[in-house]
Design a protein around this motif. Structure first.
Motif, PDB file in Angstrom:
ATOM      1  N   SER B 108       0.850  -1.185   0.000  1.00  0.00           N
ATOM      2  CA  SER B 108       0.000   0.000   0.000  1.00  0.00           C
ATOM      3  C   SER B 108       0.883   1.232   0.000  1.00  0.00           C
ATOM      4  O   SER B 108       2.103   1.118  -0.124  1.00  0.00           O
ATOM      5  CB  SER B 108      -0.954  -0.021   1.199  1.00  0.00           C
ATOM      6  OG  SER B 108      -1.941   0.989   1.021  1.00  0.00           O
ATOM      7  N   ASP B 109       0.255   2.402   0.124  1.00  0.00           N
ATOM      8  CA  ASP B 109       1.073   3.614   0.129  1.00  0.00           C
ATOM      9  C   ASP B 109       0.713   4.512   1.304  1.00  0.00           C
ATOM     10  O   ASP B 109      -0.336   4.368   1.924  1.00  0.00           O
ATOM     11  CB  ASP B 109       0.999   4.357  -1.213  1.00  0.00           C
ATOM     12  CG  ASP B 109      -0.325   5.050  -1.464  1.00  0.00           C
ATOM     13  OD1 ASP B 109      -0.941   5.542  -0.501  1.00  0.00           O
ATOM     14  OD2 ASP B 109      -0.749   5.108  -2.625  1.00  0.00           O
ATOM     15  N   ASN B 112      -2.552   6.356   1.627  1.00  0.00           N
ATOM     16  CA  ASN B 112      -3.793   5.634   1.889  1.00  0.00           C
ATOM     17  C   ASN B 112      -4.410   6.165   3.176  1.00  0.00           C
ATOM     18  O   ASN B 112      -3.710   6.657   4.063  1.00  0.00           O
ATOM     19  CB  ASN B 112      -3.509   4.136   2.017  1.00  0.00           C
ATOM     20  CG  ASN B 112      -4.742   3.292   1.699  1.00  0.00           C
ATOM     21  OD1 ASN B 112      -5.860   3.802   1.713  1.00  0.00           O
ATOM     22  ND2 ASN B 112      -4.535   2.027   1.420  1.00  0.00           N
ATOM     23  N   ASP B 116      -7.329   2.050   6.482  1.00  0.00           N
ATOM     24  CA  ASP B 116      -7.029   0.936   5.578  1.00  0.00           C
ATOM     25  C   ASP B 116      -5.716   0.260   5.992  1.00  0.00           C
ATOM     26  O   ASP B 116      -5.597  -0.972   5.944  1.00  0.00           O
ATOM     27  CB  ASP B 116      -6.921   1.430   4.129  1.00  0.00           C
ATOM     28  CG  ASP B 116      -8.251   1.933   3.578  1.00  0.00           C
ATOM     29  OD1 ASP B 116      -9.073   2.423   4.376  1.00  0.00           O
ATOM     30  OD2 ASP B 116      -8.468   1.838   2.359  1.00  0.00           O
ATOM     31  N   PRO B 136       3.369   7.264  -2.374  1.00  0.00           N
ATOM     32  CA  PRO B 136       2.462   7.066  -3.508  1.00  0.00           C
ATOM     33  C   PRO B 136       3.185   6.999  -4.856  1.00  0.00           C
ATOM     34  O   PRO B 136       2.840   6.179  -5.703  1.00  0.00           O
ATOM     35  CB  PRO B 136       1.537   8.286  -3.426  1.00  0.00           C
ATOM     36  CG  PRO B 136       1.552   8.694  -1.997  1.00  0.00           C
ATOM     37  CD  PRO B 136       2.921   8.360  -1.491  1.00  0.00           C
ATOM     38  N   LEU B 152      -4.856  -0.025  -2.584  1.00  0.00           N
ATOM     39  CA  LEU B 152      -4.696   1.423  -2.675  1.00  0.00           C
ATOM     40  C   LEU B 152      -6.039   2.137  -2.576  1.00  0.00           C
ATOM     41  O   LEU B 152      -7.074   1.601  -2.980  1.00  0.00           O
ATOM     42  CB  LEU B 152      -4.057   1.787  -4.021  1.00  0.00           C
ATOM     43  CG  LEU B 152      -2.625   1.322  -4.253  1.00  0.00           C
ATOM     44  CD1 LEU B 152      -2.227   1.600  -5.696  1.00  0.00           C
ATOM     45  CD2 LEU B 152      -1.649   1.999  -3.286  1.00  0.00           C
ATOM     46  N   THR B 153      -5.973   3.364  -2.067  1.00  0.00           N
ATOM     47  CA  THR B 153      -7.116   4.266  -2.197  1.00  0.00           C
ATOM     48  C   THR B 153      -6.856   5.112  -3.434  1.00  0.00           C
ATOM     49  O   THR B 153      -5.782   5.704  -3.569  1.00  0.00           O
ATOM     50  CB  THR B 153      -7.269   5.126  -0.930  1.00  0.00           C
ATOM     51  OG1 THR B 153      -7.621   4.277   0.155  1.00  0.00           O
ATOM     52  CG2 THR B 153      -8.361   6.164  -1.119  1.00  0.00           C
ATOM     53  N   ASP B 156      -6.263  10.320  -2.889  1.00  0.00           N
ATOM     54  CA  ASP B 156      -5.657  10.600  -1.588  1.00  0.00           C
ATOM     55  C   ASP B 156      -6.551  11.538  -0.777  1.00  0.00           C
ATOM     56  O   ASP B 156      -6.968  12.580  -1.278  1.00  0.00           O
ATOM     57  CB  ASP B 156      -4.285  11.243  -1.820  1.00  0.00           C
ATOM     58  CG  ASP B 156      -3.489  11.430  -0.544  1.00  0.00           C
ATOM     59  OD1 ASP B 156      -3.978  12.124   0.367  1.00  0.00           O
ATOM     60  OD2 ASP B 156      -2.377  10.884  -0.468  1.00  0.00           O
ATOM     61  N   TRP B 181      -9.120  -1.815  -4.566  1.00  0.00           N
ATOM     62  CA  TRP B 181      -9.225  -0.353  -4.627  1.00  0.00           C
ATOM     63  C   TRP B 181     -10.257   0.168  -3.645  1.00  0.00           C
ATOM     64  O   TRP B 181     -11.389  -0.293  -3.613  1.00  0.00           O
ATOM     65  CB  TRP B 181      -9.585   0.087  -6.050  1.00  0.00           C
ATOM     66  CG  TRP B 181      -8.451  -0.111  -7.000  1.00  0.00           C
ATOM     67  CD1 TRP B 181      -8.227  -1.186  -7.807  1.00  0.00           C
ATOM     68  CD2 TRP B 181      -7.359   0.793  -7.204  1.00  0.00           C
ATOM     69  NE1 TRP B 181      -7.064  -1.014  -8.514  1.00  0.00           N
ATOM     70  CE2 TRP B 181      -6.505   0.194  -8.173  1.00  0.00           C
ATOM     71  CE3 TRP B 181      -7.006   2.039  -6.679  1.00  0.00           C
ATOM     72  CZ2 TRP B 181      -5.329   0.804  -8.608  1.00  0.00           C
ATOM     73  CZ3 TRP B 181      -5.839   2.649  -7.125  1.00  0.00           C
ATOM     74  CH2 TRP B 181      -5.012   2.033  -8.071  1.00  0.00           C
ATOM     75  N   ASP B 182      -9.840   1.176  -2.886  1.00  0.00           N
ATOM     76  CA  ASP B 182     -10.747   1.888  -1.985  1.00  0.00           C
ATOM     77  C   ASP B 182     -11.219   3.145  -2.721  1.00  0.00           C
ATOM     78  O   ASP B 182     -10.397   3.974  -3.129  1.00  0.00           O
ATOM     79  CB  ASP B 182     -10.004   2.240  -0.695  1.00  0.00           C
ATOM     80  CG  ASP B 182     -10.874   2.998   0.302  1.00  0.00           C
ATOM     81  OD1 ASP B 182     -11.903   3.578  -0.106  1.00  0.00           O
ATOM     82  OD2 ASP B 182     -10.503   3.035   1.486  1.00  0.00           O
TER      83      ASP B 182
END
Lengths: 395, 395
Positions: B108-109, B112, B116, B136, B152-153, B156, B181-182
């Motif tokens: 993830s980043d 996020n 999450d 990201p 990931l979302t 941002d 994906w969020d």
């Protein structure tokens, strides 16, 4: 003495209906409609995002939990609301397992509500735990030295059989295990005493005897001895020690706060809050006495006037919750005939008629009316019509 | 052409308020109050338990999901509602991990949403998975042959930076990984195309740009190629193939049904359903065009008249969602001054002013009003009053 005429009047009960299904979905408290309307009109619409602080939405899961605590023998600051009962079962069970790291066996019984068993199966699959399911009467003997967590629903959803929470919890503790109790059919129905029983975790729903409305949020309780040690598996931002610091790493909140997960369901909590107003002034000993009186009178009436049905619940009221199950070979059709006559109970496959007695709004006139109509239906075999044999997709 | 004057008129917006916080909590749709009141009055109060069938409560999570599907580039029968976004992240992530059993790395980043990451940390702890978090801009390069799931979302929550869903999903697939994906800041804000991007799982909340109300239920989408293979970890009775058979063993329901868990939040779904009425006739391309026009105009206005703030969002609208972040050393006090003048945005620590532009109800007059008042506040330093420096417990 609790004024049950007042509590009965606090509900909207449709004219001509004897509602004995409050153990499945409680009726609407009269005040709930306006409470929800006010929340939407005065808070959401007017305060917008400011409602989280100004209207107290953020602290509502704890505030409402504090109102449920006295109904289940818990204390202030020990209960928090959110999610659904299945999610809360997952949280309690995963936290209990983590508190007993040397062991992996979960014990439950076949009288548990299926969703609890499904949740345990899912958790067992990902964690390597093992779920054992025994008959309700075999639970005590199945508690052994390898047990990690005993997970039971106190009152059986079909039979109303009530486990001895204090005795089974003590037995689990002697074996070095923890006890997780599901109060779905207990909270608001019987005199639960979580602290007295020394239970470890408890969970419950609020749409049955607590009358919070369809799909109203669940609750979770953690005994104070575990509150700072319990490690939630479902780590959501609302359970973080500082949700609005937006840290990258999870740090559990203080005590029961950590059992919060996501954003709380504010509209649903408003309805539930109105439903909890009805409990003000209700003594749980009075509630239990009234529950026993109602179920005893119902069973006596069935014995006297309903040949052909057999009791599917314990005869000893001390071993029974606030519901009565009856068996009849044509239970589904009989229940449809009853509903057509305004007596609303549940059918549970294959042959169970289930009647819940909610002391807050059911009274002796409901018992008498239900017995009379059931007796009449059985006497005349008027359940034997084609339309009563059709099954809905969901019953 | 979409009639955005109609959609704007469908919301209750308090007089004198420029509401640029619909990315945090959408305003109340005018129709929501009566929809909820009707549900309580005509369904809960009158039908009681019968509402599950007669009023369709039982199928509502799918029916409402079908209304969200076209807003996110999904098809009928692929989306179901329930729980909160954090719970849905857990479900999607655990199911994705289980579909890739030989691998254990979740990527993830740091952009996020923290919840999450917390959810992933909790899941990693119990399953032995490993969470890696990169910046990201480093996500693409961090996708390697050991990756199980990219989580990931898309947009941002602070900067509005929009990931390239199609490109990153393709890259994940090339590496043998799945993509979750969020859509928290995407659904109802940008032109999401889940099927076009070939994403594997998607989740989102409905209280932001979808205007479902505080704590309204979340959604989950599973690509049809996984729908019959995805194994939910949170196994609740409503996701069972036959919930009312009350089997002792879990059997997942068909397709997306298995992502249901517990009893659905019926009152909240009624509010959300009313909010989704507003989307009838809205073309997502028009929505996106309007969103870009609003954010571009806002940034141009800030550039022209607000020295001292710096843009905290991508300048290229193709890389931006429907919000704009600005940085200012006294961002908290500035936001308090703005709110006092009726312009409602968000402060995000340490120094970010966040403005959401919801195309359904924001228009150019909101942009101009917000720029004017922000410029005035900065010019006169009128944010520098003691009361604007006080911080609420929750902001």
């Amino acid at each position: 003495m609790t004024d049950f005429a007042r509590t009965r009047a606090a509900f909207h009960l449709p004219q001509g209906v004897i509602y004995l299904d409050g153990n499945s979905l409680g009726p609407m408290p009269v005040a709930a409609a306006e409470r929800v309307a006010a929340m939407m009109r005065d808070e959401w619409a007017q305060m917008l995002i400011g409602g989280w602080n100004r209207a107290g939405w953020y602290v509502q899961p704890r505030r409402v939990g504090d109102r449920i605590a006295p109904l289940i023998g818990a204390a202030e600051g020990q209960v928090v609301m959110g999610d659904t009962l299945s999610i809360k079962v997952f949280q309690a069970l995963s936290a209990a397992l983590a508190l007993n790291p040397g062991r992996r066996v979960i014990l439950s019984d076949s009288g548990n509500f299926p969703s609890d068993l499904y949740v345990a199966q899912g958790l067992a699959r990902v964690t390597g735990a093992e779920l054992r399911v025994v008959a309700p009467e075999d639970v005590a003997d199945a508690i052994g030295p390898d047990l990690a967590v005993l997970m039971l629903t106190e009152v059986d959803y079909r039979t109303g059989r009530r486990h001895d929470m204090a005795a089974l919890t003590a037995r689990a503790h002697e074996a070095g295990a923890l006890a997780v109790w599901d109060l779905a059919h207990s909270a608001g129905a019987v005199d639960v005493d979580l602290l007295g029983a020394g239970a470890d975790f408890a969970v419950g729903c609020t749409y049955k005897y607590l009358n919070g409305g369809p799909g109203s949020p669940a609750f979770i309780w953690v005994h104070p001895r575990h509150a700072e040690a319990a490690q939630p598996c479902l780590q959501g931002w609302m359970g973080h020690a500082a949700p609005f610091a937006f840290d990258g790493d999870y740090r559990p909140g203080a005590g029961i706060e950590r059992m919060r997960v996501g954003t709380p369901p504010v509209i649903a909590l408003a309805a539930l809050d109105a439903a909890l107003d009805v409990w003000e002034g209700v003594q749980m000993a009075d509630l239990r006495a009234r529950s026993v009186a109602l179920t005893e009178a119902f069973i006596a009436g069935i014995d006297a006037s309903c040949p052909g049905v057999t009791l599917h619940s314990p005869r000893d009221p001390a071993r029974r919750g606030s519901q009565v199950g009856l068996r009849h070979p044509q239970a589904h059709a009989v229940m449809q005939a009853l509903i057509a006559q305004g007596v609303v109970g549940d059918f549970r496959a294959p042959d169970v008629l289930r009647f819940g007695f909610a002391p807050l709004f059911n009274d002796m006139s409901d018992v008498e009316g239900a017995v009379d109509r059931l007796a009449g239906i059985l006497r005349s075999a008027s359940w034997d019509r084609p339309e009563y044999h059709q099954r809905a997709a969901v019953t």
